[in-house]
Design a protein around this motif. Structure first.
Motif, PDB file in Angstrom:
ATOM      1  N   TYR A 133       0.824  -1.211   0.000  1.00 51.48           N
ATOM      2  CA  TYR A 133       0.000   0.000   0.000  1.00 51.48           C
ATOM      3  C   TYR A 133       0.862   1.268   0.000  1.00 51.48           C
ATOM      4  N   GLY A 134       0.461   2.194  -0.830  1.00 53.44           N
ATOM      5  CA  GLY A 134       1.085   3.511  -0.834  1.00 53.44           C
ATOM      6  C   GLY A 134       2.180   3.687  -1.874  1.00 53.44           C
ATOM      7  N   GLN A 135       2.740   2.595  -2.361  1.00 54.53           N
ATOM      8  CA  GLN A 135       3.857   2.733  -3.302  1.00 54.53           C
ATOM      9  C   GLN A 135       3.398   3.199  -4.680  1.00 54.53           C
ATOM     10  N   LEU A 136       2.191   2.803  -5.079  1.00 51.98           N
ATOM     11  CA  LEU A 136       1.721   3.123  -6.432  1.00 51.98           C
ATOM     12  C   LEU A 136       0.434   3.939  -6.438  1.00 51.98           C
ATOM     13  N   GLY A 137       0.035   4.462  -5.300  1.00 54.86           N
ATOM     14  CA  GLY A 137      -1.162   5.299  -5.264  1.00 54.86           C
ATOM     15  C   GLY A 137      -2.301   4.677  -4.492  1.00 54.86           C
TER      16      GLY A 137
END
Length: 349
Positions: A72-76
């Motif tokens: 979670y969070g790395q690609l949006g």
């Protein structure tokens, strides 16, 4: 299907390019990589599924295919991940039905409280193979460029709050964080709360600052994200199992060779069998960690009589779902309800 990227999705694609060397693979490259994006953090139930899936793919392909996992969070956001899959920038992603409801409105059926079975075996039977999921809803998703590979539960959704909640009146003026799902908003309105949609990563600080009064998630997420640190109560109302789907782009899926598609399908099936008992184990372990870290946290399990009051309120959500989705949604709801009833009858006989 091709969609114009939003600003955030473009940022996700840029992050992907930096993190994974995003480029067209060489035609004669010996190995290939499938990118798998999660809606949750490293160490979550989704991560456990993805890790098992990656292990199976590597084994079945003899090392010719590897799976790169993006927590979670790395690609949006979740919406960004769905766009990235639709455009084949990412091969596989988790997509909660609440978020998929913005793509295919009928998927919000899984946000209706007290719909899923309380029997794990019956739930697995339906989520694994029900025609209403993989044919009816699956056909609607295919029209949007998506292929649903599997669904599985991540644990019972538990309320955390800054006060005791046992009846709808206790929700009066209570700001409950929900995912950005119109039907979830209606669900918490029906329970008497003030639903407050908010990104997952913002919840802890919002609880800490009093922007919201509570939130709802499976136990493992409450422990991982440390929501319990800034709450005084955990409440089990039995209203919902949190479910997630695993989806891919149907252009990519249909373009796979027969051998690779078999590797994908078999690995998904085996990872699904693995994750059902694993998520129960995760949630049990994480609850013990919460108790150890904050023994003064009050834990409340509503009685059946108390749950019946909320269950009755949830009928409004069924009506709202049909109002939102029309005859197609009504048919989906009826089929899914029957699928759970039939599965419960089968596993208890």
């Amino acid at each position: 299907m091709r969609k114009r990227f939003s600003f955030t999705a473009t940022a996700g694609l840029a992050a992907l390019a930096l993190a994974a060397g995003f480029a067209a693979p060489a035609k004669d490259a010996q190995a290939e990589t499938w990118k798998f994006a999660l809606e949750e953090v490293d160490g979550s139930v989704q991560d456990a599924f993805a890790e098992k899936f990656a292990e199976l793919v590597k084994e079945k392909s003899g090392g010719d295919i590897t799976v790169s996992i993006f927590p979670y969070g790395q690609l949006g956001t979740s919406g960004d991940l769905t766009e990235l899959v639709q455009t084949n920038a990412v091969q596989i992603t988790n997509a909660s039905p609440g978020h998929l409801g913005s793509v295919v409105e009928e998927m919000q059926v899984f946000s209706i409280p007290y719909l899923l079975s309380q029997n794990d075996e019956a739930t697995k039977k339906v989520l694994d193979s029900a025609d209403v999921i993989y044919d009816d809803l699956g056909d609607s998703l295919r029209k949007k460029g998506l292929e649903i590979l599997t669904m599985y539960p991540e644990g019972e959704m538990v309320w955390t709050a800054n006060k005791k909640i046992t009846k709808p009146a206790d929700f009066d003026g209570f700001k409950m964080r929900t995912m950005t799902s119109p039907l979830l908003t209606e669900a918490y309105k029906s329970f008497g709360a003030t639903p407050t949609p908010m990104a997952y990563g913002e919840v802890y600080s919002a609880l800490q600052l009093g922007t919201i009064d509570g939130q709802v998630n499976p136990i493992f997420a409450i422990q991982e994200m440390k929501f319990y640190e800034v709450q005084s109560h955990m409440i089990w109302a039995g209203q919902q199992e949190f479910t997630t789907s695993v989806v891919t782009g149907n252009d990519w899926y249909n373009g796979l060779s027969e051998e690779k598609r078999q590797i994908l399908d078999e690995s998904i099936e085996e990872a699904t069998d693995y994750i059902f008992p694993k998520q129960r184990e995760y949630n049990k372990e994480r609850l013990e960690k919460i108790k150890e870290a904050k023994p003064e946290l009050e834990m409340i399990r509503l009685s059946e009589e108390q749950r019946d009051v909320f269950r009755e309120r949830a009928e409004q959500v069924r009506d709202k779902y049909v109002e939102m989705t029309g005859e197609d949604g009504k048919r989906i709801l009826e089929k899914l309800t029957k699928a759970f009833e039939d599965a419960e009858a089968e596993v208890t006989n």
